[in-house]
Structure formats: C-alpha cells, structure tokens
Design a protein around this motif. Structure first.
Motif, short mmCIF file in Angstrom:
data_model
loop_
_atom_site.label_atom_id
_atom_site.label_comp_id
_atom_site.label_asym_id
_atom_site.label_seq_id
_atom_site.Cartn_x
_atom_site.Cartn_y
_atom_site.Cartn_z
N LEU A 26 46.13 39.76 56.67
CA LEU A 26 46.85 38.93 55.70
C LEU A 26 46.29 37.52 55.68
CD1 LEU A 26 49.24 38.56 53.73
CD2 LEU A 26 50.65 37.99 55.73
N LEU A 27 46.05 36.94 56.85
CA LEU A 27 45.54 35.57 56.92
C LEU A 27 44.12 35.46 56.38
CD1 LEU A 27 46.88 34.50 60.44
CD2 LEU A 27 47.80 33.88 58.20
N SER A 28 43.36 36.55 56.47
CA SER A 28 41.97 36.51 56.02
C SER A 28 41.83 36.52 54.50
CB SER A 28 41.20 37.70 56.60
OG SER A 28 41.59 38.92 55.98
N LEU A 29 42.89 36.84 53.79
CA LEU A 29 42.79 37.03 52.33
C LEU A 29 42.31 35.78 51.61
CD1 LEU A 29 46.04 39.08 51.57
CD2 LEU A 29 43.75 39.93 52.12
N ALA A 30 42.65 34.60 52.14
CA ALA A 30 42.32 33.35 51.45
C ALA A 30 41.09 32.66 52.02
CB ALA A 30 43.52 32.40 51.51
N ILE A 31 40.45 33.24 53.03
CA ILE A 31 39.37 32.53 53.72
C ILE A 31 38.06 32.57 52.95
CG2 ILE A 31 37.92 32.56 55.79
CD1 ILE A 31 40.31 33.41 57.40
N TYR A 32 37.73 33.70 52.36
CA TYR A 32 36.42 33.85 51.73
C TYR A 32 36.58 34.06 50.22
CZ TYR A 32 37.80 38.76 52.24
OH TYR A 32 38.49 39.94 52.19
N PRO A 33 35.58 33.71 49.43
CA PRO A 33 35.71 33.76 47.97
C PRO A 33 35.55 35.16 47.42
CG PRO A 33 33.52 33.03 48.57
CD PRO A 33 34.29 33.15 49.86
N LEU A 34 35.92 35.33 46.15
CA LEU A 34 35.61 36.57 45.43
C LEU A 34 34.11 36.61 45.18
CD1 LEU A 34 38.44 36.71 42.73
CD2 LEU A 34 38.46 37.67 45.03
N MET A 35 33.49 37.72 45.57
CA MET A 35 32.04 37.79 45.47
C MET A 35 31.62 38.78 44.39
SD MET A 35 30.92 37.45 49.48
CE MET A 35 32.34 38.32 50.14
N ASP A 36 30.53 38.44 43.71
CA ASP A 36 29.99 39.31 42.68
C ASP A 36 29.40 40.56 43.33
OD1 ASP A 36 30.41 37.70 40.28
OD2 ASP A 36 29.02 36.28 41.23
N THR A 37 29.58 41.76 42.75
CA THR A 37 30.18 41.86 41.43
C THR A 37 31.60 42.46 41.44
OG1 THR A 37 29.14 44.04 41.16
CG2 THR A 37 27.93 42.18 40.28
N THR A 38 31.89 43.36 42.36
CA THR A 38 33.12 44.15 42.24
C THR A 38 34.38 43.31 42.31
OG1 THR A 38 32.04 46.09 43.20
CG2 THR A 38 34.44 46.06 43.21
N GLU A 39 34.57 42.56 43.40
CA GLU A 39 35.81 41.80 43.55
C GLU A 39 35.94 40.73 42.47
OE1 GLU A 39 38.49 41.19 47.25
OE2 GLU A 39 36.60 40.14 47.52
N ALA A 40 34.86 40.03 42.19
CA ALA A 40 34.91 38.98 41.18
C ALA A 40 35.20 39.57 39.79
CB ALA A 40 33.60 38.20 41.16
N ARG A 41 34.64 40.73 39.50
CA ARG A 41 34.88 41.37 38.21
C ARG A 41 36.35 41.73 38.04
NH1 ARG A 41 32.04 47.04 36.75
NH2 ARG A 41 33.19 47.66 38.62
N TYR A 42 36.92 42.42 39.04
CA TYR A 42 38.32 42.82 38.92
C TYR A 42 39.26 41.62 39.02
CZ TYR A 42 36.78 47.68 39.21
OH TYR A 42 36.20 48.90 38.95
N GLY A 43 38.88 40.60 39.79
CA GLY A 43 39.67 39.38 39.84
C GLY A 43 39.69 38.66 38.52
N GLU A 44 38.53 38.60 37.85
CA GLU A 44 38.46 37.96 36.55
C GLU A 44 39.24 38.75 35.50
OE1 GLU A 44 37.28 35.61 33.16
OE2 GLU A 44 37.88 35.32 35.24
N MET A 45 39.21 40.08 35.58
CA MET A 45 40.00 40.88 34.65
C MET A 45 41.50 40.61 34.82
SD MET A 45 37.82 44.45 34.87
CE MET A 45 39.24 45.42 34.46
N ALA A 46 41.93 40.43 36.07
CA ALA A 46 43.33 40.11 36.32
C ALA A 46 43.67 38.73 35.78
CB ALA A 46 43.62 40.18 37.82
N ARG A 47 42.74 37.78 35.95
CA ARG A 47 42.98 36.43 35.43
C ARG A 47 43.10 36.45 33.90
NH1 ARG A 47 41.12 32.42 32.91
NH2 ARG A 47 39.24 33.58 32.33
N LEU A 48 42.22 37.23 33.26
CA LEU A 48 42.29 37.36 31.80
C LEU A 48 43.61 37.99 31.36
CD1 LEU A 48 38.67 38.59 30.98
CD2 LEU A 48 39.72 36.45 30.21
#
Length: 465
Positions: A26-48
C-alpha cells in the motif's frame, strides 16, 4: 476494535507478516511514477474518463475510443481519481483493494476446507506476480477478482450452496467486464477438466445440471454484463467486431496481427507461458513439485481437492500454450490455486522458510519501488521531466507524445509533427520536449535553452518572451 486488532497481531506472528506485506504494498503505490507503456496508458485512460465524464467508452485519446478491453479496470482507476485526484496512488489504490478482495475470497474457501486462512493469504500475497499486480494499473487483477469469485462460487455451489452458485456467475460477469470472454474459457477449462478428471466423462454433467443453477445463473451473468456491450456498440459502432474477432481470435492465433489499433502484439515462442508461470509465481513455484509429491504419497493419488486446485492453477497456461501474444501477468488468475495447493499439501505443518520468503518478497518490492522513484524511472516516465517546468507555460512534444506525458501534463501537452507547427509555436514562450538523438541531428532548436535532460529526452524552453 483497535485494541482487538493489536491483540490479534501480537498473539499471531503470521497475522503480523500478512499485515506487513499488505502495508508495504500500500505504501509503495505512491513512490514510483506511472511508466510507459502499460501503466501510463491505462492511467491516462482513467484520467480521460474522469475528465470527460464518459464512463461508457474508455478513451485512447480525446477523440479515439479504446476497443481493446472492457471498462472495469478504467472505472476502478477513474473512481480513484474522483476521490484522490490525479495521482499515482489514486489510479493504483482500487487495484490494491481488488487484490485484498481476492485474498479474502481465497481465504474464505480455505476456511471452508479447514486450511490455515492466514497461511493461504500470505502465500498468495507474497507470490511475485500477485504482489506486483496488487496495485498495478492493469486489467489482470480485475480479471482475477472475477475468476476467483467464479471458482469459489462454483466449488461451494457444488457442495450445496446455491447462493454461492449465483455469486460465481456474478464473478463471470465481472470477468466479462474486466477482460471479456476469456473468463468463460478459463472457467470452462478449470471446471471441465476437474469434472472429467475427478468423475469421468459422463457422470459429472448430470450432477452439474442438478447442483448448479445454470440457466438462471447464465441469465444473471448476462443481465450484469450484456447491457454494457450493447451500449458500447451503439455508442461506437464496430466495437463488437473488433473486440470479439480481433482481440479474441486474430490476436490469439496471429502474434503479428496487423489489425491492432493500439500498438503491436507480442511475439513469444509457443509455450512461453509456462516459463512465465515458473518465474512469475516465485518463490512458491519452487515448492510445487514437492507439494505434489506429498499429496500423492498421502493418498497414493490425488484427491478431488488437489485436482480442483491443479485444474484451476494450470488453466491459464493451457489456454495460452499455443499463443505467442502472452505476458507474465496472464498467469495471475491461476495464482490463488497455488496458495491453496501448497497450504493443503503442508496442512498442519510449516512450509519451509515460510515467513522468511514472504517478507523477503515484500522488502524486495519496496526496495525496487524506492530505486525506481529515485532514478531508473526517469527514462520510463515523463513525470520527472515535466516537474521541471513552470505549469503556466504551454508544453509541446516533438514528433511523439507518450502516455506518461499525457497523464502528467493532465492532457495539456500538445504534439508538434513538423517544422511549420514549430515555427508557429515560437511566437510565445513554451516548453519543448524532444528526443536527445533528434536534438543532436539538427540546429533548428538552437534558439531554445536546455532546462533539463535525462537519458532519452530533453526539456527546452523556447519562444519569444
């Protein structure tokens, strides 16, 4: 209530181990950024989705619908954004909650089978692929929720609980909304193989009709999932043809499928999924051969419970054995069965190096998250680069706009594809992100000032002030 929790943690060291595993993830979730391509792609889709308010059709870009997957994983991350804002924690936290739900379901089945609930939870949580996916912005944990609920529901329904039978069909509906008809194939393989292996070719099918509410259960499944498919096709005609035919047949049989609208398919040697399983389910795959030997020796053969765990565990590998387009996370729906199998094999006994291995996995992941947050992620995500700018000044990208750049600019970064567009942008101050190798090949950007750079990209300040 808090005092009771403290007493439980103090009295049972295994509960403490499980609590540490879940807390570290749980604590690790905010430590590192969304990285291309998979996580960043699905994160951006959620933001949209959260920004546009379009909760029906996931968007690949503002004007491009995403037909590659159903929306459940996007709904989850978009809900996180609505609550916590546009952050890494927001898009990952719902997937961590989904992992906790899978743990709870698996633990409940363990309880009914009189297995150690805490040991099953620890093995499942500390399996590498599960621990990484418990908080990764992907489709796989949502699918695993559906698969686990379907398998637990079926087993308990077979034992006489019709209520759990309906919950199992609800699990299939979750899978249909998480990743599509693949849930039906996974469930069919698991249950079909178990029935044939455990009861023969003819007898189990009559029992299946008697024990499982097939008709009403299937109607419930369709009631929960079919409306979205029909509304999605109505909103963006062509979705069903692409999703059913393309994603579930052509992608499967043709690893170099040219019809992919959102990237390129993976091309792995056939059978690679078994190697992925051996690595992804570490450290516990090392114990599976010994567990099988123990179970065989106990009864001079496998009992029905062992066969159920095995059929559940291997169903993803059987499905993807002849597929080249595979990823390690594809084995995830079978991982809960690994935990049940191992604890069943060592029922009443201690698994060798049990607590040490579990805690080692959590510490390694925390260390990896810290390292990613400090350095290597700079070449896999644009978060660090975009943090170096003044927010009020427009940002442009030369030639290519990555998913992480869209997410961390909250959709405000724009793409320049030719020199005419670049010359027009020079009339006012702006930032330009460009590949360093392209920057070195031309003097066209000599009027810009270097603000920051990383291994692959540079941030320039350009334009007239």
């Amino acid at each position: 209530m808090i005092n009771r929790i403290k007493i439980a943690f103090t009295a049972n060291p295994l509960i403490t181990v499980l609590g540490i595993l879940l807390l570290i993830r749980l604590l690790s979730l905010a430590i590192y950024p969304l990285m291309d391509t998979t996580e960043a792609r699905y994160g951006e889709m959620a933001r949209l989705m959260a920004e546009t308010g379009n909760w029906l059709t996931p968007l690949f870009n503002y004007d491009v619908p995403f037909w590659g997957k159903p929306p459940l994983h996007t709904w989850m991350s978009a809900a996180g954004i609505e609550v916590f804002g546009v952050t890494e924690f927001a898009v990952r936290f719902p997937h961590w909650c989904a992992a906790v739900f899978v743990i709870a379901l698996t633990a409940y089945l363990a309880k009914t089978l009189r297995l150690s609930v805490v040991k099953v939870a620890i093995v499942l949580t500390s399996t590498v692929v599960f621990y990484v996916s418990a908080g990764a912005v992907m489709t796989d944990m949502a699918l695993t929720v559906g698969m686990t609920l379907a398998m637990v529901g079926f087993y308990l329904c077979w034992q006489g609980s019709k209520k759990w039978g309906y919950l199992g069909f609800a699990g299939l509906a979750i899978g249909l909304l998480a990743k599509g008809p693949v849930i039906l194939v996974l469930m069919g393989l698991s249950v079909g193989l178990w029935l044939i292996w455990g009861f023969g070719l003819i007898k189990p099918w009559k029992e299946l009709v008697k024990r499982v509410p097939l008709v009403s259960g299937l109607l419930l499944m369709l009631l929960l999932s079919l409306p979205w498919y029909l509304m999605a096709e109505q909103a963006t005609p062509g979705f069903l043809e692409y999703f059913i035919l393309g994603e579930h047949w052509l992608r499967f049989v043709d690893s170099g499928w040219q019809g992919d609208l959102y990237g390129s398919a993976h091309d792995e040697p056939r059978g690679t999924i078994w190697l992925f399983f051996a690595v992804a389910a570490l450290p516990w795959t090392l114990f599976i051969p010994r567990a099988l030997w123990r179970l065989w020796r106990k009864g001079i053969g496998f009992d029905l419970q062992t066969k159920f765990f095995l059929c559940w565990m291997v169903s993803p590998m059987i499905l993807f054995t002849f597929a080249g387009n595979v990823l390690p996370a594809y084995v995830l729906p079978g991982v809960p069965a690994v935990a049940l199998l191992l604890v069943y094999a060592w029922k009443g006994e201690s698994i060798p190096l049990f607590k040490t291995l579990a805690l080692t996995i959590s510490m390694l992941l925390l260390l990896t998250a810290i390292v990613l947050g400090l350095g290597p992620s700079k070449d896999k995500s644009d978060r660090w680069l975009l943090e170096q700018r003044t927010q009020t000044i427009p940002t442009y990208y030369w030639d290519k706009l990555d998913f992480s750049s869209r997410f961390y600019s909250q959709g405000k970064a724009q793409l320049l594809q030719n020199k005419d567009e670049y010359r027009q942008s020079m009339t006012s101050p702006h930032y330009l992100v460009i590949e360093i190798k392209q920057l070195r090949l031309t003097n066209d950007f000599s009027m810009c000032q270097l603000q920051a750079e990383r291994k692959r990209k540079a941030l320039l300040l350009c334009g007239r002030s």
